[in-house]
Structure formats: C-alpha cells, structure tokens
Design an enzyme around this catalytic site. Sequence first.
Site, PDB file in Angstrom:
ATOM      1  N   THR A   1     -16.627  12.269  31.838  1.00  0.00           N
ATOM      2  CA  THR A   1     -15.174  11.109  31.693  1.00  0.00           C
ATOM      3  C   THR A   1     -15.120  10.917  30.236  1.00  0.00           C
ATOM      4  O   THR A   1     -14.230  11.081  29.753  1.00  0.00           O
ATOM      5  CB  THR A   1     -15.578   9.719  32.528  1.00  0.00           C
ATOM      6  OG1 THR A   1     -15.815   9.645  33.372  1.00  0.00           O
ATOM      7  CG2 THR A   1     -14.663   8.016  31.373  1.00  0.00           C
TER       8      THR A   1
ATOM      9  N   ASP B   1       0.665  -1.325   0.157  1.00  0.00           N
ATOM     10  CA  ASP B   1       0.097  -0.119  -0.171  1.00  0.00           C
ATOM     11  C   ASP B   1       0.907   1.454  -0.089  1.00  0.00           C
ATOM     12  O   ASP B   1       0.421   2.346  -0.661  1.00  0.00           O
ATOM     13  CB  ASP B   1      -0.658   0.790   0.979  1.00  0.00           C
ATOM     14  CG  ASP B   1       0.065  -0.128   2.620  1.00  0.00           C
ATOM     15  OD1 ASP B   1       0.904  -0.773   2.668  1.00  0.00           O
ATOM     16  OD2 ASP B   1      -1.003  -0.070   3.391  1.00  0.00           O
ATOM     17  N   ARG B   2       1.979   1.403   0.855  1.00  0.00           N
ATOM     18  CA  ARG B   2       3.286   2.394   0.772  1.00  0.00           C
ATOM     19  C   ARG B   2       3.671   2.173  -0.484  1.00  0.00           C
ATOM     20  O   ARG B   2       3.509   3.902  -0.698  1.00  0.00           O
ATOM     21  CB  ARG B   2       3.421   2.084   1.745  1.00  0.00           C
ATOM     22  CG  ARG B   2       2.675   2.232   3.294  1.00  0.00           C
ATOM     23  CD  ARG B   2       4.071   1.821   4.504  1.00  0.00           C
ATOM     24  NE  ARG B   2       5.076   3.088   4.509  1.00  0.00           N
ATOM     25  CZ  ARG B   2       5.819   2.696   6.062  1.00  0.00           C
ATOM     26  NH1 ARG B   2       6.224   1.148   5.796  1.00  0.00           N
ATOM     27  NH2 ARG B   2       6.472   3.829   6.227  1.00  0.00           N
TER      28      ARG B   2
END
Length: 260
Positions: free
Chosen positions: A189, A110-111
């Site tokens: 929270t 993919d890169r």
Amino acid sequence: MLLAIDVGNTNAVFALYDGLEQLSRWRISTDPRRTADEYAVWLDQLLTMQNFDRKAIKNVIVSTVVPRAMHNLSQLSQKYFDADLLIAGRAPVEWGITVDVEEPSSLGADRAVNTIAAHHRHAGDLIVIDFGTATTIDFVDYNGAYKGGIIAPGINISLDALVNAAAKLPRVAIEVPEGESHNVIGRTTESQMQIGVFWGYVSLIEGLIERMKQQIGRPTKVIATGGLAVLFDGHSDIFDAVETDLTLGGLALMVHRAGL
C-alpha cells in the site's frame, strides 16, 4: 546589507544580501501571529552564529501571499532595523513589468517577483514553475511581460487530501519511490501511494508544461523554483534550470534597481 523576506503559505524564508550576492538564508514556518520581537530573537541568534552584524542591515524587503503577516514584519523592520519595510510591488520597489492578464491586481507577489528574476537571468520565452503550497506555472514572454499561467494543488496538499479522505490509507513520505523509475506497479500500500503521488505529480507537471509550450508556439525554457524543485530535478527532463532562490533573488534585484 539587505534582508529579503519571502513569506509563503507554509514557510517564510529570510535571506541576507550584499548587493545581488546572497550571503545566507534561513527558513521558519509561516505564522501570522508571530510577533516582531519573536522574529528579532530568532534572527539575532542566527546572525550572531554566522558573525553578521544586525546594524549592517540597511533595508528590509518582503514579498508575501499572507497579508496578515505584514504588520509584524513591518514592526520588525522599524523597531530592529530602523527602516521602513519595503513591500514588493509598491513604491519605491514597483514591479517594473507588464502584467498582461485580465486582472493584473490579482497576481500574487511571489509570481511577479519570479517573473522579474527569471527574465533578468534568462533570455527568451520562459515558463517558471514554482513548487510551494500550491504549484504555479507561469508564462513570461521574451519582453519580460507576465502573460498568465496555471495554479495546481501542491504535492503536499494532494497527499493530505488523499490521506484525510481515505481512513485506511497511511501517511507516507514524499520521496522518489524505491526501485527503477519505470516500475510503477507497487507491491505494498505504501509503495503504491508513493508511486501515485510522486510519478503522478511528475506526469501532471510534464503534461501541463507540454500543453503550455504548444500554446506558446515558440522555443521556451522551463525554470523550476521553490522548496520542492530539487525533489523532481533529475527525475524529469522538462527543466532547463533549477533555481531554488528565484524569489529572493528577485527581491534583491528590485532593491538594486531602485538604487536603495
């Protein structure tokens, strides 16, 4: 027509191309056990719904970081499209770029495809940030060579780790916290978690990209891609362009360049 498939750790994205023009795209969860027949039934329904003829698909190309998914996708291509599966990086669709790192063979498909597509679309030095299961930040120089990068936990992984490790913390949606962007003091929270996850992640990517730019030492464009790129677009001025389908476009470009 071309069927391009980008298989990530979490999702697989299928896209239909006529040359370099994307006609449609569909997403399915990644499951290496999914058979060729299951893929075919799912795809055939989608193609029919959008009035595409399955027989018009002449080539199928895949980029995957999940090797176990390859066999069933190969069966899908051969059985239902009467075509040998084209695998990005292998003949006849080799990378065609310089991979200038210590272990070139370890570069994720993919890169590499993102590098090809980004250099085709943008001139000069580039930083490509891909938001997926992991977040990758890659340096592509002005000649189109891959020069290295960074791998960081994706935002979903970061949230999962927080919730799973702290018994009393609830699961919250990954979204822009309510209120003004300068408000980073949560009153509940849930709001405190959203602020920590979202703005903490924005600070992470801004900090890493700024350090990378300093090391490169030349004007550098930042291209964002991946399913979560749109989540951060508009909440940071670090991106010069957002292209959610960079990987798929790179696959189409590789087939086009191979003359297939």
